[in-house]
Design an enzyme around this catalytic site. Structure first.
Site, PDB file in Angstrom:
ATOM      1  N   ASP A  10      33.111  49.540  34.669  1.00  0.00           N
ATOM      2  CA  ASP A  10      34.109  50.275  33.887  1.00  0.00           C
ATOM      3  C   ASP A  10      33.316  51.166  32.938  1.00  0.00           C
ATOM      4  O   ASP A  10      32.909  50.736  31.860  1.00  0.00           O
ATOM      5  CB  ASP A  10      35.007  49.296  33.125  1.00  0.00           C
ATOM      6  CG  ASP A  10      36.105  49.997  32.344  1.00  0.00           C
ATOM      7  OD1 ASP A  10      36.405  51.169  32.646  1.00  0.00           O
ATOM      8  OD2 ASP A  10      36.660  49.374  31.423  1.00  0.00           O
ATOM      9  N   GLU A  70      35.165  52.706  38.235  1.00  0.00           N
ATOM     10  CA  GLU A  70      36.466  53.295  37.941  1.00  0.00           C
ATOM     11  C   GLU A  70      36.328  54.811  37.942  1.00  0.00           C
ATOM     12  O   GLU A  70      35.391  55.363  37.381  1.00  0.00           O
ATOM     13  CB  GLU A  70      36.976  52.814  36.581  1.00  0.00           C
ATOM     14  CG  GLU A  70      38.383  53.278  36.293  1.00  0.00           C
ATOM     15  CD  GLU A  70      38.930  52.687  35.022  1.00  0.00           C
ATOM     16  OE1 GLU A  70      39.811  51.827  35.125  1.00  0.00           O
ATOM     17  OE2 GLU A  70      38.467  53.081  33.941  1.00  0.00           O
ATOM     18  N   ASP A 143      36.505  45.358  28.529  1.00  0.00           N
ATOM     19  CA  ASP A 143      35.823  46.255  29.463  1.00  0.00           C
ATOM     20  C   ASP A 143      35.185  45.461  30.605  1.00  0.00           C
ATOM     21  O   ASP A 143      35.110  45.948  31.739  1.00  0.00           O
ATOM     22  CB  ASP A 143      34.757  47.089  28.733  1.00  0.00           C
ATOM     23  CG  ASP A 143      35.364  48.032  27.712  1.00  0.00           C
ATOM     24  OD1 ASP A 143      36.389  48.676  28.031  1.00  0.00           O
ATOM     25  OD2 ASP A 143      34.835  48.129  26.595  1.00  0.00           O
TER      26      ASP A 143
END
Length: 170
Positions: A10, A70, A143
């Site tokens: 992420d 991501e 996260d």
């Protein structure tokens, strides 16, 4: 069934979440997770250096078969989008250095795959990760739980229909 090790990422400039899972497509087990942080007052070049070095260390330690990151999101603030692009580039370059395929998943796709809802919040994702992986996510940075979700999204995609819906590596 074949087991693979996936590094979920992420990305962010100051706090990048990571998670490593092992999966055979049916079961997933958490190997490690955390964040790569850079203090707020550090220049961009230091953030990128730390991200790159952190990724290289993760590859060396965990030897993932693949990485899932991501995808970018649309931002009205061009500067924010550019900084996120720099962070993603640093991460991708470190993985490419070790010839690890990197697959990109849109945030909504990850949330839909994990929670069944494309607008799920970080806390909801953390709850599902706790249940799915059988781990206590109390105290785990959001996260990092997002990175678990990204890795599991890749696992589902990889093992579904022999990977027929697998995106091209970036």
């Amino acid at each position: 069934m074949k087991t693979i090790r996936i590094l979920g990422i992420d990305p962010a400039l100051r706090c990048t979440g990571y998670a490593v899972i092992e999966s055979d497509g049916q079961t997933h087990s958490a190997v490690d997770c955390g964040v790569i942080k850079t203090p707020a007052r550090q220049p961009l070049s230091e953030c990128l250096r730390r991200l790159n070095g952190g990724m290289l260390e993760l590859v060396k330690t965990f030897a993932p078969n693949a990485a899932a990151i991501e995808g970018g999101f649309f931002s009205k603030n061009a500067k924010t989008a550019m900084l996120l692009g720099c962070a993603r580039g640093s991460v991708i370059a470190a993985l490419a250095q070790h010839r690890i395929d990197v697959y990109e998943y849109a945030p909504r796709r990850v949330k839909q795959a994990i929670c069944g809802y494309g607008n799920a919040g970080k806390e909801q994702i953390a709850t599902v990760m706790s249940q799915l992986l059988g781990i206590d996510t109390e105290g785990v940075p959001l996260d990092a739980t997002d990175a678990f979700a990204i890795a599991i999204c890749h696992s589902h995609t990889f093992f579904t229909n022999q990977g027929i819906f697998l995106p091209e590596p970036i």
